[in-house]
Scaffold this active site. Structure first.
Site, PDB file in Angstrom:
ATOM      1  N   CYS A 158       3.844  -3.920 -32.112  1.00 37.16           N
ATOM      2  CA  CYS A 158       3.925  -3.281 -31.207  1.00 37.16           C
ATOM      3  C   CYS A 158       2.866  -1.935 -30.984  1.00 37.16           C
ATOM      4  O   CYS A 158       1.703  -1.610 -30.366  1.00 37.16           O
ATOM      5  CB  CYS A 158       4.976  -3.119 -30.850  1.00 37.16           C
ATOM      6  N   HIS A 192       7.468   3.303 -27.372  1.00 38.20           N
ATOM      7  CA  HIS A 192       7.623   3.038 -29.008  1.00 38.20           C
ATOM      8  C   HIS A 192       5.544   3.850 -29.494  1.00 38.20           C
ATOM      9  O   HIS A 192       5.808   3.301 -30.489  1.00 38.20           O
ATOM     10  CB  HIS A 192       7.012   1.502 -28.758  1.00 38.20           C
TER      11      HIS A 192
END
Length: 502
Positions: free
Chosen positions: A87, A142
């Site tokens: 990710c 993130h």
């Protein structure tokens, strides 16, 4: 003078048509699309190539995805959409148009560490904001918790979601700490849902609990719809980045979707993510901006692998890589090849494309379409794929892609051939036999200086090393590596993320 009476209306009509077609992306009629299209980018999490209906999943594996299938049928479905193995790297590549290693983010960002998007990176949001766009992110960033890395300081006007350095399972911290008697944290000291406006510090909204996790995507959709309504009223083009939670573990569906699928809560979660996409499509239509809006649905990496029942679910949270080998955190094809569909009515012709398309390519492509400026003071690894999207070039502008894990260049694609510079022999490590990321860990045996080579089209499970028979492939593969290495002389990478060597 009879000819003059006919000529004047014709000349006026030609002049009006000329004015309407000044911008390369206007429609050239009285109902022309706005010069700068809105962009709505919905990023799924850990959705595999074989999870979505139009990619061979959906109802065939017990969890229909009719709204994503609809989007794909109305736009261009990419069948060779390539990302990074997990990710944080993929999201960094999307936002910067560069390999994640150039930002020092080629490992998964972990809360409490200093790994963050550098302050001097130019993000897609900064680029589009400079071109006149309103920008918002609702969901998962993130890319690090440092203040300079946070989205409201990296080009976004608005942010609402989980903490910028965290992922969707962060709410488990309190329960895990108490279960192990390691910490006893009150809710207001644990993970929080946060928000911020451009240039402002983060503000806590409420504790990020299991109940909030179940409903979070509907909150994100509500924020996104409100943002689009406000920009429509203001007459301003907008970039809405909606990185939703589905299907990242733990796949805790809302009460409305519990039992919706035939394969447990992973399927329920996938169907809920599909419903979120449908809600956004309906809102875009209801606002009357469908013709003026590019909508992208994509996943950040391949699916979670076997053994992913991390939060007591009724079945393992295991997605499908379709015909390809590998899963989240690995470096084989199934980890980096996933689903993506792009819709722009009257501009992008519906269909499918096998052209190689990297998640980095959105950066220069959107720049071209929006009339924005791509930075010229650093290497940009994405390539402009506008001609592919508009049907002017079926082959696309990309023929190779590199893959990194931490500081290591571990693999390269050239056309249909994939070479590994570390050992990925089946059964060596991980579910798919590839080097793993994200702290799971696996060592790669040296291969005496020769890479392993696989023909992904003939051998999607990567079982037959053809490196000796097809040694001529190494030339163009290593040329791509050489071009990357040459770029480092002009623009060195920052230190790569590492949590084991200090």
């Amino acid at each position: 003078m009879e000819w003059l009476r006919h000529w004047r209306p014709m000349a006026e009509a030609l002049a009006m048509a000329s004015c309407l077609s000044v911008h390369p992306f206007s429609a050239g009629t009285a109902s022309a699309q706005q010069a700068k299209p809105n962009i709505v980018f919905i990023l799924g999490d850990n959705i595999g190539y074989g999870d979505i209906g139009v990619y061979g999943g959906g109802n065939l594996r017990g969890s229909p995805t009719p709204r994503i299938d609809q989007l794909a049928s109305e736009g261009l479905r990419l069948t060779q959409f390539l990302v990074e193995p997990s990710c944080t790297p993929s999201r960094a590549a999307l936002m910067t148009g560069r390999y994640s290693i150039r930002s020092g983010l080629s490992l998964v960002a972990v809360s409490g560490t200093s790994f963050s998007l550098p302050a001097n990176e130019v993000t897609m949001a900064e680029m589009l904001h400079d071109a006149g766009y309103a920008t918002a992110i609702f969901g998962k960033w993130h890319l690090g918790a440092q203040a300079y890395s946070q989205p409201q300081n990296q080009g976004f006007d608005e942010f609402y979601g989980i903490p910028p350095g965290d992922t969707w399972d962060a709410f488990g911290m309190i329960r895990q700490a108490r279960q192990t008697n390691a910490l006893d944290i009150p809710l207001d000291k644990g993970p929080q849902i946060v928000e911020a406006s451009r240039g402002q510090p983060l503000k806590s909204v409420k504790p990020y609990t299991e109940d909030v996790r179940r409903e979070i995507d509907w909150e994100l959709a509500d924020h996104g719809i409100d943002f689009m309504k406000r920009q429509k009223s203001a007459g301003k083009p907008f970039f809405l980045y909606l990185p939703i939670s589905r299907t990242h573990f733990p796949n805790l569906p809302s009460k409305r979707f519990e039992g919706a699928s035939r394969i447990g809560q992973f399927g329920d979660s996938l169907m809920e993510g599909d419903a979120i996409v449908g809600t956004m499509l309906d809102a875009i239509k209801d606002l009357g901006v469908e013709q003026d809006t590019i909508v992208v649905f994509a996943s950040d990496n391949g699916p979670d692998g076997p053994g992913a029942d991390r939060f007591g679910g009724d079945m393992p949270d295991i997605g499908s890589s379709g015909p390809y080998r590998g899963a989240l955190g690995e470096i084989s094809e199934g980890a980096i090849r996933t689903a993506a569909a792009i819709r722009w009515p009257r501009r992008i012709k519906p269909g499918s494309s096998y052209a190689m398309f990297s998640i980095m390519d959105f950066f220069p492509t959107f720049a071209h379409i929006a009339g924005a400026k791509v930075p010229d003071d650093r290497p940009i690894d994405g390539v402009d794929q506008t001609s592919l999207l508009l049907g002017e070039d079926d082959d696309g502008a990309r023929d190779h892609l590199l893959t990194f894990v931490g500081s290591e260049l571990v693999a390269a694609r050239w056309k249909q051939f994939r070479a590994y510079f570390v050992n990925v022999a089946p059964g060596r490590s991980g579910a798919g036999g590839a080097t793993l990321m994200g702290g799971v860990g696996a060592s790669a045996a040296p291969m005496n200086g020769y890479p392993q080579v696989f023909n992904i089209e003939a051998d999607p499970q990567e079982e037959h090393n053809i490196g000796e028979m097809y040694n001529w492939v190494l030339g163009p593969l290593l040329q791509a590596v050489g071009e990357y290495k040459a770029s480092l002389a002009r623009s060195p990478n920052p230190p790569a993320a590492n949590m084991t060597r200090f």
